[in-house]
Design an enzyme around this catalytic site. Structure first.
Site, PDB file in Angstrom:
ATOM      1  N   HIS A  84       0.629  -0.897   0.204  1.00 49.06           N
ATOM      2  CA  HIS A  84      -0.069   0.674  -0.180  1.00 49.06           C
ATOM      3  C   HIS A  84       0.359   1.200  -0.432  1.00 49.06           C
ATOM      4  CE1 HIS A  84      -3.721  -1.944   0.022  1.00 49.06           C
ATOM      5  NE2 HIS A  84      -3.793  -2.343   1.583  1.00 49.06           N
ATOM      6  N   CYS A 113      -0.480   1.773  -5.146  1.00 47.60           N
ATOM      7  CA  CYS A 113      -1.191   3.511  -5.876  1.00 47.60           C
ATOM      8  C   CYS A 113      -0.546   4.400  -5.565  1.00 47.60           C
ATOM      9  CB  CYS A 113      -2.288   2.942  -4.442  1.00 47.60           C
ATOM     10  SG  CYS A 113      -3.133   1.799  -5.288  1.00 47.60           S
TER      11      CYS A 113
END
Length: 827
Positions: free
Chosen positions: A477, A526
């Site tokens: 992440h 991301c």
């Protein structure tokens, strides 16, 4: 005559115990031995290491001498060097003990070789050994003795083995001393061709192809699979060709029984169109398969009924053998890094270092699947390019920070630094690239024993060189605020901010201060805005160095995706990156090709696209050869790197009942280790005997339901099919994760359970085992468990209290690509 070139680790327990009795004293003892051994720089022990040895006297069975010998063994000290030190000490009794042990040592000189043969032929396996007079041999098939097989040569009738692979091993004895050969795998193939039935003679034909590849017609996004099956002696190897040019990375593995080569490409595009053939060869012969056409047609991907659209065979790079994948290779054994002089304009690096981090199992966020596969695949490929690779899974913030600190210590002027943050990737093993130490014979180093892992390096050269290269890959992440990228550790709270994460730009600044020659960041995460974080971090001014490359898996304010592959997943970015990573191209040109390739994937078009940022001026490539600056500098870096890749020595445990148990070790990643136990000898009146691992330290990540399993696939590792290739099926396997959390030396209990003939009740015996600090635990990353000071360079902003933020924002972009779930970030 004994072999004095063998390592100290080859000494038996009885010999080590006798040396400990003689040297565990204050006079001509272990301290004097440490002093004399330190005359050679690589064997010199630090004050901390000497103190660690001295404290062993406080343990019930502790021995300073044994601790010292273990340190010397880890540094590849030979028996000849140890004998020289004992002679300079004037310790005649210790010299006699060592000399007698070496004279009585058994050494396997000819190992049995794995073979693939046709049904009806006779197979011969040979094991030869040197040692004291009166050597005896005993062959085993799996756990069972082969009746009457007590000579160096074993003849096998293949009529009873058709279709069933068997493992064979030879034990060589001299009294109570014994050693085992390596395992040999015999695979008997049935041929569909009448001409290659039982009358087929390997010595005459050399090689024969049993299964030819077949032509196929696919749509874009399908999986291309071509197979070629052959038999031969020596075992066959494979190389696939497209349009009569060799396919990069498509050579047959050597760790698996080399009967079948299965070449696969997932998510094919029109670039894979062409005519394919396979070259099959061994030491004496070569044959070619038929040439087949592969047609790729344009068209949208159709979801498979009841499953994912991207369902297919997992693309795991294997070492070298039957199964071939274009996605990568193994950790090949190297030649010491010999330097070939290239063109006059060739650039050289003083070293190449890579840190791969994959975070998967988040405590407060969606868990990921791809990082374990991606980290493993990239690690295997980078090792082939002579990178020193440290690969880690599932790190907390303090551990990530300390891992980066240790990574920076490997960098110096001239090093190519590659930092790769990834979504969590599968473990190597550190084997496709795994380090194996087999308890039943000589240590075999796999993935971790590639060229980049060799302690010896090329001599210093005066060729035009650049500083080291650093590559950082991160998978997990992440988010991006105000142009700064942040890597999210697994312990980040649900409403995390930059205070809880690591800032990539701060890592870059630290790398610049090390004067690296090439700084590569591959960020597989991301880049959405984090609405919880409104602080603009003060990174400081970056230098203008013209050597920075950022490869983002996706564009700004966009998400990165995984591909669901059944039990395994790949990130979109790495799926395409590994196709081009071995190319001899300027790194920016290479990433441009990856971007073009990614653009052909219909299901992510408009959702994910690679973004390249670079100020690189020279033509620097990942394939640039290494030209070390000098022995002192390179040795220091090698020692620092080697600390994170040292596995415990395999060992024998002897129990009071007469049972002998061996321990073996393998490394998936730098912080994940496999321990397997095997009963090698037991009295005839003992049955149902097994050795189980118990009392593992609580701080480690161990699923007790997945320990002491009879098959590697049961330990919970998606990479088990890779690292278990060289392991027999008669062991109990346990997977130990999170070695960076180890606070002390790794100690556990081996519980032996057995039953005597005619008795119903089981009997137990236990032994405590201490294997020191294996792999990354040697770097003591857990020492940073408490928060760092406010001005720590890896903190992205000054510490402040964790405010309660409304509308908690959670970054969950790296979800499985699936045709279902309309409200999620999946495809």
């Amino acid at each position: 005559m004994g072999d004095w070139s063998m390592p100290i680790g080859s000494l038996g327990e009885e010999v080590v115990a006798r040396l400990c009795e003689l040297l565990d004293n204050a006079g001509r003892g272990w301290r004097k031995l440490a002093e004399l051994a330190g005359a050679e720089k690589r064997f010199k022990c630090s004050a901390e290491e000497l103190e660690m040895c001295s404290l062993k006297v406080l343990e019930p069975r502790g021995s300073p001498t044994q601790c010292l010998l273990q340190l010397l063994a880890e540094r590849d000290c030979t028996l000849r060097y140890l004998l020289g030190c004992l002679e300079r000490m004037g310790h005649e009794q210790a010299c006699r003990v060592l000399s007698s042990a070496v004279q009585d040592m058994i050494r396997i000189t000819v190992q049995p070789e794995s073979q693939v043969v046709a049904e009806g032929t006779q197979v011969s396996l040979t094991c030869c050994a040197t040692g004291p007079p009166g050597l005896t041999y005993q062959w085993f098939c799996g756990r069972q003795e082969v009746p009457g097989a007590t000579s160096p040569e074993l003849l096998i009738n293949t009529a009873t083995l058709a279709g069933q692979p068997e493992w064979y091993i030879c034990r060589v004895n001299c009294g109570a001393t014994f050693t085992f050969s390596r395992w040999a795998h015999v695979q008997v193939e049935k041929s569909s061709s009448p001409s290659s039935a039982s009358g087929y003679c390997l010595t005459m034909a050399g090689l024969q192809i049993l299964q030819q590849p077949r032509p196929c017609r696919l749509a874009e996004g399908d999986t291309l699979a071509l197979e070629c099956r052959a038999i031969g002696n020596p075992p066959p190897q494979y190389q696939w060709f497209r349009n009569r040019r060799p396919v990069e990375g498509a050579q047959a593995p050597q760790l698996q029984p080399p009967a079948l080569s299965c070449w696969q490409v997932k998510l094919v595009t029109t670039a894979e169109r062409g005519s394919y053939s396979c070259r099959v060869f061994n030491l004496f012969h070569e044959v070619w398969s038929q040439e087949v056409d592969v047609e790729i047609v344009l068209g949208a991907l159709q979801p498979m009924p009841g499953g994912d659209a991207m369902h297919g065979v997992p693309d795991i790079p294997s070492a070298t053998g039957p199964r071939l994948f274009t996605s990568g290779g193994s950790w090949p054994e190297g030649d010491g890094g010999s330097l070939e002089h290239g063109s006059p304009g060739q650039l050289y690096a003083t070293d190449k270092v890579a840190l791969l981090i994959g975070n998967m199992h988040y405590l407060h966020h969606k868990q990921l699947q791809a990082p374990i596969v991606d980290v493993h695949a990239l690690g295997a490929l980078l090792r082939q390019l002579d990178f020193k690779v440290v690969s880690l899974l599932d790190l907390r913030k303090a551990e990530m920070q300390m891992a980066v600190d240790e990574f920076l210590l490997l960098l110096d002027k001239g090093v190519y630094g590659a930092t790769t943050p990834t979504r969590a990737a599968p473990a190597q093993g550190e084997l496709g690239g795994f380090m194996l130490v087999e308890s039943w014979g000589a240590a075999r180093q796999g993935a971790g024993a590639g060229r980049s892992g060799d302690a010896t390096m090329s001599p210093p050269c005066n060729l035009p060189s650049v500083p080291p290269a650093g590559l950082l890959y991160y998978a997990g992440h992440g988010y991006e605020n105000f142009g700064n990228s942040f890597m999210v550790p697994i312990d980040a709270p649900s409403a995390y901010t930059s205070e809880h994460c690591l800032c990539v730009q701060r890592v870059l600044r630290e790398m610049q201060q090390r004067r690296t020659g090439l700084n590569i960041f591959l960020l597989d995460m991301c880049r959405k805005r984090n609405l919880n974080d409104d602080v603009i971090p003060q990174v400081g001014v970056l230098e203008v160095t013209a050597n920075i490359v950022f490869g983002y898996a996706t564009c700004a304010d966009a998400e990165a995706y995984e591909l669901s592959q059944g039990e395994l997943s790949n990130g979109i970015f790495v799926t395409f990156l590994k196709r081009w990573l071995m190319e001899d191209e300027k790194i920016t040109v290479l990433l441009d090709k990856v971007a073009e390739d990614m653009g052909t994937l219909e299901i992510t078009r408009g959702r994910q696209a690679l973004e390249l940022r670079s100020n690189l001026s020279d033509r620097r490539a990942l394939t640039d050869p290494i030209c070390p600056p000098g022995q002192d500098e390179s040795s220091a870096r090698n020692l620092q790197w080697a600390k994170a890749h040292v596995l415990p020595e395999s060992r024998h445990l002897r129990f009071d009942c007469g049972v002998s148990v061996q321990l073996g070790f393998a490394a998936e990643f730098s912080n994940i280790m496999i321990i397997y136990t095997r009963v090698v000898a037991a009295p005839k009146d003992i049955t149902n005997c097994e050795a189980r691992l118990m009392d593992i330290p609580e701080e480690l990540d161990v699923d007790l339901k997945c320990t002491n399993k009879e098959s590697p696939e049961e330990v919970g590792s998606p990479l088990a099919p890779v690292w278990s290739l060289g392991c027999p099926s008669c062991c109990l396997y346990s997977r130990i994760c999170g070695l960076q959390k180890l606070q002390q030396e790794l100690a556990f209990t081996i519980c032996l359970q057995y039953r005597y003939q005619g008795m119903d009740d089981f009997v137990e015996e236990r032994q405590r085992v201490n294997v020191g600090r294996p792999l990354i635990a040697k770097l003591n990353l857990q020492r940073a468990a408490s928060p760092s000071p406010p001005h720590s360079p890896l903190f992205s902003s000054p510490p402040r209290s964790w405010g309660v933020v409304g509308s908690p924002w959670v970054n969950t972009p790296e979800e499985n690509l699936s045709p279902e779930g309309p409200s999620s970030h999946t495809l």
